[in-house]
Design a protein around this motif. Structure first.
Motif, short mmCIF file in Angstrom:
data_model
loop_
_atom_site.label_atom_id
_atom_site.label_comp_id
_atom_site.label_asym_id
_atom_site.label_seq_id
_atom_site.Cartn_x
_atom_site.Cartn_y
_atom_site.Cartn_z
N ALA A 177 -37.79 -12.11 25.27
CA ALA A 177 -37.71 -11.52 23.92
C ALA A 177 -36.27 -10.08 23.58
O ALA A 177 -35.74 -10.20 23.16
CB ALA A 177 -38.53 -10.21 24.05
N LEU B 69 -34.59 -13.98 19.50
CA LEU B 69 -35.23 -15.79 19.08
C LEU B 69 -36.82 -15.66 18.99
O LEU B 69 -37.66 -14.97 19.88
CB LEU B 69 -34.71 -16.90 20.47
CG LEU B 69 -33.18 -17.06 20.75
CD1 LEU B 69 -33.01 -18.12 21.62
CD2 LEU B 69 -32.18 -17.48 19.46
N PRO B 70 -36.64 -16.37 18.06
CA PRO B 70 -38.48 -16.53 17.54
C PRO B 70 -39.25 -17.19 18.84
O PRO B 70 -39.33 -17.69 20.22
CB PRO B 70 -38.81 -17.14 15.99
CG PRO B 70 -37.44 -18.15 16.88
CD PRO B 70 -36.17 -17.19 17.06
N GLY B 71 -40.72 -16.81 18.75
CA GLY B 71 -41.53 -17.99 19.51
C GLY B 71 -41.47 -16.38 20.80
O GLY B 71 -41.09 -14.88 21.46
N LYS B 72 -42.82 -17.06 21.93
CA LYS B 72 -43.27 -16.18 23.12
C LYS B 72 -42.66 -16.64 24.06
O LYS B 72 -42.15 -15.98 24.94
CB LYS B 72 -44.57 -16.03 23.33
CG LYS B 72 -45.17 -15.16 21.42
CD LYS B 72 -46.64 -15.27 22.67
CE LYS B 72 -47.43 -14.19 20.93
NZ LYS B 72 -49.15 -14.80 21.72
N ASP C 59 -45.45 -21.10 19.71
CA ASP C 59 -45.20 -19.70 20.78
C ASP C 59 -44.27 -20.42 21.00
O ASP C 59 -43.82 -19.38 21.44
CB ASP C 59 -46.30 -19.53 21.42
CG ASP C 59 -47.69 -18.82 20.17
OD1 ASP C 59 -47.37 -18.30 19.40
OD2 ASP C 59 -48.71 -18.64 21.08
N THR D 84 -39.75 -22.07 21.80
CA THR D 84 -38.83 -21.72 21.23
C THR D 84 -38.20 -22.93 22.16
O THR D 84 -37.96 -22.08 23.20
CB THR D 84 -37.94 -20.59 20.73
OG1 THR D 84 -38.77 -19.63 19.87
CG2 THR D 84 -36.36 -20.99 20.59
N GLU E 199 -34.45 -22.25 13.41
CA GLU E 199 -34.30 -21.36 13.85
C GLU E 199 -35.22 -21.69 15.84
O GLU E 199 -35.21 -20.41 16.03
CB GLU E 199 -35.48 -21.12 13.00
CG GLU E 199 -34.14 -20.35 11.84
CD GLU E 199 -35.65 -19.23 11.19
OE1 GLU E 199 -35.86 -18.89 11.85
OE2 GLU E 199 -34.63 -18.51 10.43
N ARG E 200 -36.00 -22.87 15.90
CA ARG E 200 -36.54 -22.97 16.85
C ARG E 200 -36.28 -24.26 17.46
O ARG E 200 -36.60 -24.10 19.11
CB ARG E 200 -37.77 -23.22 16.64
CG ARG E 200 -38.17 -22.44 15.63
CD ARG E 200 -40.50 -22.83 15.22
NE ARG E 200 -40.85 -22.86 16.29
CZ ARG E 200 -41.97 -23.66 16.78
NH1 ARG E 200 -42.54 -24.49 15.92
NH2 ARG E 200 -42.28 -23.27 17.52
#
Length: 376
Positions: free
Chosen positions: A159, A163-166, A197, A199, A228-229
């Protein structure tokens, strides 16, 4: 820099401007060796924490060290072997030459000629040793557990990257075909749309001759709408923190020498999916701390990664097993001890009466050798 060069027993060379596996080995290993040896590195791109000698100290190599019959010159590249042979055999410097071989291919004639003139050869795996035509001792690379370790604070959480995602799946190393960056990208293009979820993070330097290769990969990612991922970070300042942020690490190389990146990930408590290139198979226990796939097999790579995407807890379970395994089998201290045994054998030989053949000297010093014996 070392002040009293007469005390230096071992010189470790790094004649390469670019970061590479050989550079990483010197940077990690020499400080560990310095705990029990008077050792200095000679070369380029060496950080302050590595004990170093100056280029202006090279003429001092022609004097014997204070407490040894000769210095050991430990090299890992052809140009370093050439320099050592010139210093010892042409100019008469009191040196014994050691070459560290990680390559897994038949060496070219010049390399084989130089290898026959080394006083000892160390290889990082049985597979690498199988390509040698001289005696060798197997000493696997180790991992710096002070630098590579499990997450300790919030900065180590994915986190913190913003960046996006878990969850993050990582791929590190130079961006090029040999490293299988395209295989990783293609696997992500297949999997990420199904697993929102996750990236993908790609780190590593792109040299000028691989810029078109990188542009093509980025174009495929953009066309798939995944910019973005699937993120290229370039040559990051601290790769260790990224290993801690990854839930899964992928090493899809088509070719490798030894290959340190899976060990660095495992020491960070990260599960690994790797190809069977290099020494990767010796690091992975399939179904326990990761998975192994045939090098270059994209479908197998996708199939091996997907269970971790589907069940992140499996990746965390295998990450814990990976940490335990790497500490038990690939410590930097164990590598230093294995190499020190080769040094001590050469120094012991240096104290023995002259007149013995090399084969007889090997028999009397208890060294561990396999492969084809040199001619006496």
């Amino acid at each position: 820099m070392t002040d009293d060069f007469s005390e230096i027993e071992v010189v470790a060379t790094n004649f390469n401007w670019r970061q590479s596996g050989g550079t990483t080995a010197v940077v990690q290993l020499v400080p560990e060796q310095a705990k029990t040896l008077k050792i200095a590195a000679l070369g380029f791109d060496l950080p302050e924490r590595v004990p170093r000698m100056r280029w202006s100290d090279v003429p001092k190599l022609f004097r014997r060290p204070a407490h040894r019959p000769f210095r050991i010159y430990h090299c890992r590249r052809n140009n370093e072997m050439m320099a050592g042979l010139f210093l010892k055999n042409v100019l008469g410097a009191p040196l014994r030459l050691i070459f560290n071989s990680a390559g897994q291919r038949r060496h070219k004639p010049l390399t084989r000629w130089m290898l026959r003139r080394m006083d000892a050869v160390i290889t990082t795996s049985e597979r690498s040793g199988s390509f040698l035509e001289v005696p060798y001792t197997i000493v696997p690379h180790g991992t710096d557990f002070q630098k590579f370790h499990p997450a300790r604070d919030l900065r180590d959480d994915f986190a913190a990257a913003g960046l996006p995602g878990k969850y993050a799946v990582g791929c590190t190393g130079r961006i090029r075909h040999q490293k299988g960056t395209d295989l990783f990208v293609d696997a992500m293009l297949r999997l990420l749309p199904q697993y929102p979820d996750w990236t993908a993070v790609i780190t590593g330097r792109t040299t000028a001759d691989n810029l078109a290769y990188e542009r093509e990969l980025k174009s495929k990612i953009t066309h798939a709408g995944l910019s973005e991922r699937i993120v290229f970070l370039g040559d990051v300042e601290d790769i260790a923190v990224w290993y801690r942020r990854f839930t899964l690490f992928v090493a899809p190389s088509r070719q490798e020498g030894f290959g340190l990146t899976p060990l660095e990930a495992m020491a960070s408590q990260t599960a690994v999916v790797a190809s069977d290139a290099g020494s990767f198979p010796s690091m992975i226990r399939p179904g326990i701390n990761g998975a192994i796939v045939p090098a270059g097999d994209k479908e197998a790579l996708v199939a091996a990664i997907e269970p971790y995407f589907r069940k992140p807890e499996l990746a965390k379970e295998h990450g814990r097993a990976a940490l335990e395994f790497v500490h038990a089998n690939f410590s930097l201290a164990a590598e230093a001890r294995g190499i020190r045994a080769v040094y001590d054998r050469l120094w012991a030989e240096g104290q023995r009466p002259l007149g013995l053949s090399r084969k007889q000297r090997q028999a009397t010093t208890g060294g561990t050798f396999s492969g084809h014996p040199d001619e006496a």
